[in-house]
Design a protein around this motif. Sequence first.
Motif, PDB file in Angstrom:
ATOM      1  N   GLY A 144      -0.355   0.393 -66.661  1.00  0.00           N
ATOM      2  CA  GLY A 144       0.856   0.929 -66.361  1.00  0.00           C
ATOM      3  C   GLY A 144       2.279  -0.209 -67.535  1.00  0.00           C
ATOM      4  N   TYR A 145       2.420  -1.119 -67.619  1.00  0.00           N
ATOM      5  CA  TYR A 145       2.971  -1.721 -67.781  1.00  0.00           C
ATOM      6  C   TYR A 145       3.147  -2.255 -69.278  1.00  0.00           C
ATOM      7  CZ  TYR A 145       4.721  -4.380 -63.648  1.00  0.00           C
ATOM      8  OH  TYR A 145       4.857  -3.894 -62.098  1.00  0.00           O
ATOM      9  N   THR A 146       1.857  -1.660 -69.093  1.00  0.00           N
ATOM     10  CA  THR A 146       1.440  -1.958 -70.986  1.00  0.00           C
ATOM     11  C   THR A 146       1.966  -0.246 -71.556  1.00  0.00           C
ATOM     12  OG1 THR A 146      -0.508  -3.561 -70.727  1.00  0.00           O
ATOM     13  CG2 THR A 146      -0.545  -2.301 -72.695  1.00  0.00           C
ATOM     14  N   ASP A 147       1.376   0.137 -70.885  1.00  0.00           N
ATOM     15  CA  ASP A 147       2.184   2.091 -70.889  1.00  0.00           C
ATOM     16  C   ASP A 147       3.263   1.832 -71.692  1.00  0.00           C
ATOM     17  OD1 ASP A 147      -0.510   2.396 -71.633  1.00  0.00           O
ATOM     18  OD2 ASP A 147      -0.514   3.968 -70.017  1.00  0.00           O
ATOM     19  N   ILE A 148       3.892   0.976 -70.456  1.00  0.00           N
ATOM     20  CA  ILE A 148       5.535   1.598 -70.422  1.00  0.00           C
ATOM     21  C   ILE A 148       6.509   0.299 -71.535  1.00  0.00           C
ATOM     22  CG2 ILE A 148       7.937   0.362 -69.536  1.00  0.00           C
ATOM     23  CD1 ILE A 148       6.324   1.351 -66.744  1.00  0.00           C
ATOM     24  N   ALA A 149       5.638  -0.509 -72.031  1.00  0.00           N
ATOM     25  CA  ALA A 149       6.001  -1.711 -73.239  1.00  0.00           C
ATOM     26  C   ALA A 149       5.527  -1.172 -74.362  1.00  0.00           C
ATOM     27  CB  ALA A 149       4.968  -3.506 -72.905  1.00  0.00           C
TER      28      ALA A 149
END
Length: 80
Positions: free
Chosen positions: A54-59
Amino acid sequence: MLLISTGLVKKLLIADYLANNLVARVFVPALYSSVETLVAVYAFALQLFFDFSGYTDIAMVRRCCWASGCRRTFASRTSR
């Protein structure tokens, strides 16, 4: 916008649900059966996956915006 939504769903709905409901069993295994503990170990692995995914998608969305010319928007927010 879809990638941000997907990242938030992974982080806030899936990973946090697993963390709040199943992962606590990993840290006190004496209170649960071996099957419940095994499920909790796999839930912990899934929680880590969905959290970082999830953090990677947002980043990735932030990086794509920055690379495409939205630099002023992010620069003005981070320079304060």
